[in-house]
Enzyme design. Structure first.
Site, PDB file in Angstrom:
ATOM      1  N   VAL A 185       0.863  -1.179   0.000  1.00 49.31           N
ATOM      2  CA  VAL A 185       0.000   0.000   0.000  1.00 49.31           C
ATOM      3  C   VAL A 185       0.899   1.227   0.000  1.00 49.31           C
ATOM      4  CG1 VAL A 185      -1.907   1.190   1.143  1.00 49.31           C
ATOM      5  CG2 VAL A 185      -1.662  -1.287   1.400  1.00 49.31           C
ATOM      6  N   TYR A 239       7.380   6.338  -5.026  1.00 45.47           N
ATOM      7  CA  TYR A 239       6.812   5.234  -4.247  1.00 45.47           C
ATOM      8  C   TYR A 239       5.829   4.424  -5.091  1.00 45.47           C
ATOM      9  CZ  TYR A 239       8.633   7.478   0.030  1.00 45.47           C
ATOM     10  OH  TYR A 239       9.431   8.030   0.997  1.00 45.47           O
ATOM     11  N   SER A 264      -3.243   7.204   3.440  1.00 42.61           N
ATOM     12  CA  SER A 264      -1.811   7.496   3.451  1.00 42.61           C
ATOM     13  C   SER A 264      -1.470   8.729   2.617  1.00 42.61           C
ATOM     14  CB  SER A 264      -1.013   6.282   2.954  1.00 42.61           C
ATOM     15  OG  SER A 264      -1.264   6.050   1.577  1.00 42.61           O
ATOM     16  N   ARG A 266      13.243   6.271 -12.805  1.00 44.00           N
ATOM     17  CA  ARG A 266      12.491   5.051 -12.542  1.00 44.00           C
ATOM     18  C   ARG A 266      11.297   4.979 -13.488  1.00 44.00           C
ATOM     19  NH1 ARG A 266      13.337   3.518  -6.787  1.00 44.00           N
ATOM     20  NH2 ARG A 266      15.283   3.087  -7.853  1.00 44.00           N
ATOM     21  N   ARG A 274      -7.196   2.928  -4.134  1.00 43.62           N
ATOM     22  CA  ARG A 274      -8.135   3.179  -3.033  1.00 43.62           C
ATOM     23  C   ARG A 274      -8.671   4.598  -3.172  1.00 43.62           C
ATOM     24  NH1 ARG A 274      -7.055   2.216   3.430  1.00 43.62           N
ATOM     25  NH2 ARG A 274      -5.197   3.455   2.996  1.00 43.62           N
ATOM     26  N   GLU A 329     -13.682  -2.154   7.982  1.00 44.17           N
ATOM     27  CA  GLU A 329     -12.942  -1.401   8.991  1.00 44.17           C
ATOM     28  C   GLU A 329     -13.840  -0.508   9.844  1.00 44.17           C
ATOM     29  OE1 GLU A 329     -10.103   1.019   6.908  1.00 44.17           O
ATOM     30  OE2 GLU A 329     -11.604   1.796   5.527  1.00 44.17           O
ATOM     31  N   GLY A 358      -9.115  -4.220   8.715  1.00 45.34           N
ATOM     32  CA  GLY A 358      -8.204  -3.123   9.025  1.00 45.34           C
ATOM     33  C   GLY A 358      -8.285  -2.834  10.508  1.00 45.34           C
ATOM     34  N   PHE A 359      -7.438  -3.498  11.281  1.00 44.44           N
ATOM     35  CA  PHE A 359      -7.502  -3.407  12.743  1.00 44.44           C
ATOM     36  C   PHE A 359      -7.446  -1.972  13.231  1.00 44.44           C
ATOM     37  CE2 PHE A 359      -4.575  -2.874  16.430  1.00 44.44           C
ATOM     38  CZ  PHE A 359      -5.466  -3.197  17.436  1.00 44.44           C
ATOM     39  N   LEU A 360      -6.676  -1.114  12.574  1.00 44.50           N
ATOM     40  CA  LEU A 360      -6.446   0.228  13.091  1.00 44.50           C
ATOM     41  C   LEU A 360      -7.704   1.088  13.010  1.00 44.50           C
ATOM     42  CD1 LEU A 360      -2.876   0.704  11.608  1.00 44.50           C
ATOM     43  CD2 LEU A 360      -3.477   0.164  13.967  1.00 44.50           C
ATOM     44  N   ASP A 361      -8.240   1.269  11.797  1.00 43.85           N
ATOM     45  CA  ASP A 361      -9.474   2.044  11.681  1.00 43.85           C
ATOM     46  C   ASP A 361     -10.603   1.380  12.448  1.00 43.85           C
ATOM     47  OD1 ASP A 361      -9.778   4.591  10.318  1.00 43.85           O
ATOM     48  OD2 ASP A 361      -8.787   3.640   8.629  1.00 43.85           O
ATOM     49  N   ASP A 397      -0.395   6.338   9.644  1.00 44.65           N
ATOM     50  CA  ASP A 397      -1.296   7.001   8.723  1.00 44.65           C
ATOM     51  C   ASP A 397      -2.510   7.467   9.527  1.00 44.65           C
ATOM     52  OD1 ASP A 397      -2.889   4.773   9.131  1.00 44.65           O
ATOM     53  OD2 ASP A 397      -2.766   4.038   7.079  1.00 44.65           O
TER      54      ASP A 397
END
Length: 733
Positions: A127, A135, A284, A321, A348, A443, A468-471, A642
């Site tokens: 991600v 990136y 992010s 790149r 996303r 999430e 998504g454990f965080l959200d 994030d």
């Protein structure tokens, strides 16, 4: 449709749309001619879709607020006793208000035209913020990674006994790397006899792989694992192996500094790594206006046309790149095998909540900012048309699909809204129905408890669900804010709801027929410098039945791919078909502290840990527009932060404030003290603006404080409204 330009605001008027000229010019001049879409038709359809879906979007957000108000009041009317609530009564209440919906008949998804990387190849998922071209390209190119480099550069190989990295190549460390890689080969591509440490050469004879061990010759224990080679039969440069649908290439070069010292002249072992990658416009990314949205859109457009490049300086050299080409091999029978050189990319989009000044909309009550999720839905598929139609030389989807991950949806109604929005966009762009595939992020709590019905609403589009454990933790805390004081943040993972939630997601995914059609995913490894720990623990994700899990870097993807060789996810999922589904009652168990008599020192530690994480992230987001970065924690361990991690920390302090565990004075003292710590951690950044010497004028510091002190009133505990307002204020300076 006529154009008019508002010179004061530098906007182009298209019907009810007042479009920032930066965005308008990008679409009008760079995009529409290249994808072959007629301008007037596009903007006319754009306007009609905005008219139709904006009121519905507002209704859905009002429904969120209405349900939250009822839950808040229920907890006030039914106070907890010793950290316990009456769960049967609570569950009945959630059903009455329509938060917990009845489950319908069984069904299976029918999604078609899904690339195998998503449908049937378990492996790591990267991600990355799509605003950063370097990136974005690194993630796309992370489909293949050097195992030797990943091992040599990380703590998977320790530094004991002279194995330190040093400033130049350390042969002793190199030996440890080679030994580790050959042990991996022994484990997953076993030889009929002996070990890879004894191998002295490779050749192909009559379509069979011959492996020399001095005077003896052996082959693979499972000869079907040999699927191709590079170079001549008698002297191949590469041997391609396959296990659990993942490829590994043993690279051979007697003239390479590493290969010349190896008995078989193996210079590296190349692992198929990031099978898929999410290019992120959401958690992010900091993209608060047309300028920043165009950066994100332009990079995605470049990826979808195969011509994105980025030039930068590294080690005093200028490098450019670009996207990697595909990889070609000769099959054992002499045919040709072409493998993708790039990860299959998902994008996303933004969720339903946020609005963005890039386009102003007038629906009869004056101008207002467009809902960003609607804007993303109308623009990102336009940017993808050439890939959908197979005109992209370095193609992304070979099945003519586009993969859109939709975050932060609350329940089936919101998934239905997204599904119908996608259908309207398909019609506007002349795309076949269900070209736009949907990833449903599990999430938010209302989505979790109604996951089966959420999937039903997108059953012809769904290609992805994940935990998504965080959200999810942030929403867990905000939803139950009035229930009582929560456990300490570090204790959250040991609460009953979490393992039930993780299992429930896999169970529902299997029940609804996602196997072979869609990914079942797990969350991010948040410690990019702690790869040894990741290698030792992240195998729990494929073992849980997940076909993919998030990693923070290409190196992380290469190392996490090991776990998909060690674990056959398809077999694991087949076993799980017969197990009992996870407990909904456990999922609804609120993570309340049974005992809130923490010591003053424990409270201070909790505040400092949360405050430092909040400040370290917010100061970069607001001041520099960095939406995801490696932020040193209070112990100087670099963590990937994030908006999801920010949501947890801010909601946790807000909860403890609300229930009198800590005071406003204690929180502010911690915030100011931690601001000095964060300033010191950023001394090496020439673009950093210190907070501690300028509390009254630091927009970032004030935003960080607002996230806590106004945390209870933020919609669903989201951090975006305050962050966007702060960054727009800073940019206006």
């Amino acid at each position: 449709m006529s154009n008019s330009v508002n010179n004061n605001e530098n906007r182009v008027q298209k019907g009810i749309l007042a479009i920032d000229s930066q965005l308008y010019n990008f679409i009008e001049n760079d995009v529409l001619p290249r994808v072959g879409v007629e301008s007037e038709a596009y903007w006319s359809n754009f306007e009609e879709i905005v008219k139709k879906f904006t009121p519905r979007n507002k209704e859905l957000l009002a429904k969120r607020d209405e349900l939250q108000a009822k839950i808040d009041q229920w907890h006030l009317d039914n106070p907890t006793k010793d950290g316990e609530i009456d769960y049967p009564k609570y569950k009945e209440f959630l059903t009455e208000i329509g938060y917990l919906l009845p489950e319908g008949d069984d069904f299976e998804v029918s999604t078609e035209n899904v690339d195998p990387e998503i449908a049937s190849i378990p492996g790591p998922q990267l991600v990355v913020p799509v605003r950063n071209a370097r990136y974005a390209l690194n993630a796309a190119n992370a489909r293949w990674g050097s195992f030797y480099d990943a091992l040599y550069g990380t703590d998977v190989i320790d530094t004991a006994d002279g194995k330190d990295k040093g400033s130049s190549y350390n042969p002793k460390r190199g030996e440890a790397v080679v030994a580790y890689a050959k042990a991996f080969l022994d484990e997953n591509f076993a030889l009929a006899q002996g070990s890879y440490t004894e191998v002295t050469g490779f050749s192909v004879e009559g379509g069979e792989l011959k492996i020399a061990q001095g005077d003896n010759t052996t082959t693979l224990a499972d000869t079907a694992q040999f699927v191709g080679y590079v170079g001549e039969e008698s002297n191949p440069k590469g041997i391609l192996l396959k296990n659990n649908n993942l490829h590994v290439e043993i690279q051979i070069d007697a003239n390479h500094p590493v290969g010349e010292t190896d008995p078989a002249h193996i210079k590296d072992v190349l692992l198929e790594s990031a099978i898929t990658a999410i290019q992120d416009c959401e958690d992010s990314v900091a993209a608060v206006d047309a300028e920043e949205k165009v950066e994100a859109y332009r990079n995605w457009f470049g990826l979808m046309n195969g011509d994105l490049t980025e030039t930068f300086t590294k080690g005093g050299k200028e490098l450019t790149r670009k996207l990697n080409p595909d990889r070609e091999y000769t099959t054992p029978d002499g045919g040709k095998l072409v493998l993708p050189g790039r990860a299959v990319l998902l994008i996303r989009n933004v969720g339903h909540l946020m609005q963005n000044p890039a386009i102003l909309v007038d629906l009869g009550e004056g101008q207002e900012e467009i809902f960003e999720g609607i804007m993303d839905a109308l623009i990102t598929p336009l940017l993808t048309i050439n890939d959908i139609k197979g005109k992209n030389e370095r193609s992304n989807s070979r099945e003519g699909s586009m993969y859109i991950v939709k975050p932060k949806m609350h329940g089936p109604e919101e998934v239905k809204f997204a599904n119908e929005l996608f259908a309207a966009v398909e019609d506007a762009l002349g795309l076949p129905r269900n070209t736009l595939k949907m990833g449903v992020m599990d999430e938010e709590r209302r989505t979790t408890v109604n996951l089966k019905e959420c999937i039903r609403q997108a059953k012809e589009r769904v290609i992805f669900i994940n935990t998504g454990f965080l959200d999810r933790t942030g929403d867990e805390m905000h939803t139950s804010m009035n229930a009582g004081a929560f456990v300490r943040k570090g204790d959250m993972k040991s609460q009953a709801w979490l393992p039930a939630y993780e299992q429930w997601n896999v169970d529902i995914g299997i029940e609804t027929g996602l196997i072979g059609r869609a990914q079942i995913g797990k969350g991010m490894w948040a410690k990019p410098d702690e790869m040894k720990e990741m290698v030792e623990t992240k195998s729990n994700h494929p073992q849980a039945g997940a076909t993919t899990a998030w990693v923070p870097s290409p190196t992380g993807a290469t190392l996490h791919s090991i776990h998909y060789h060690q674990n056959n996810v398809k077999e694991i999922q087949e076993k799980f078909k017969s197990r009992e589904r996870a407990s909904l009652d456990d999922i609804l168990t609120i993570p309340l502290a049974k005992d809130t008599n923490w010591s003053d020192e424990e409270k201070r530690q909790e505040l400092d840990n949360n405050a430092q994480g909040i400040l370290g992230y917010v100061v970069r987001w607001v001041d520099q527009g960095v939406g995801c970065s490696k932020v040193p924690d209070i112990n100087n361990v670099g963590l990937m932060e994030d908006r999801a991690t920010l949501r947890i920390s801010s909601q946790h302090i807000a909860n403890w404030l609300h229930h009198g565990i800590v005071t406003e004075e204690q929180v502010m003292e911690s915030m100011k003290r931690m601001a000095k710590v964060v300033d010191e951690q950023n001394l090496g950044d020439p673009n950093y603006m210190p907070m501690a010497d300028n509390f009254d004028n630091s927009i970032a510091f004030k935003a960080a404080c607002d996230l806590v002190f106004k945390g209870r009133e933020q919609p669903s505990g989201y951090t975006e409204p305050l962050l966007h307002a702060a960054r727009l204020k800073l940019k206006a300076r």
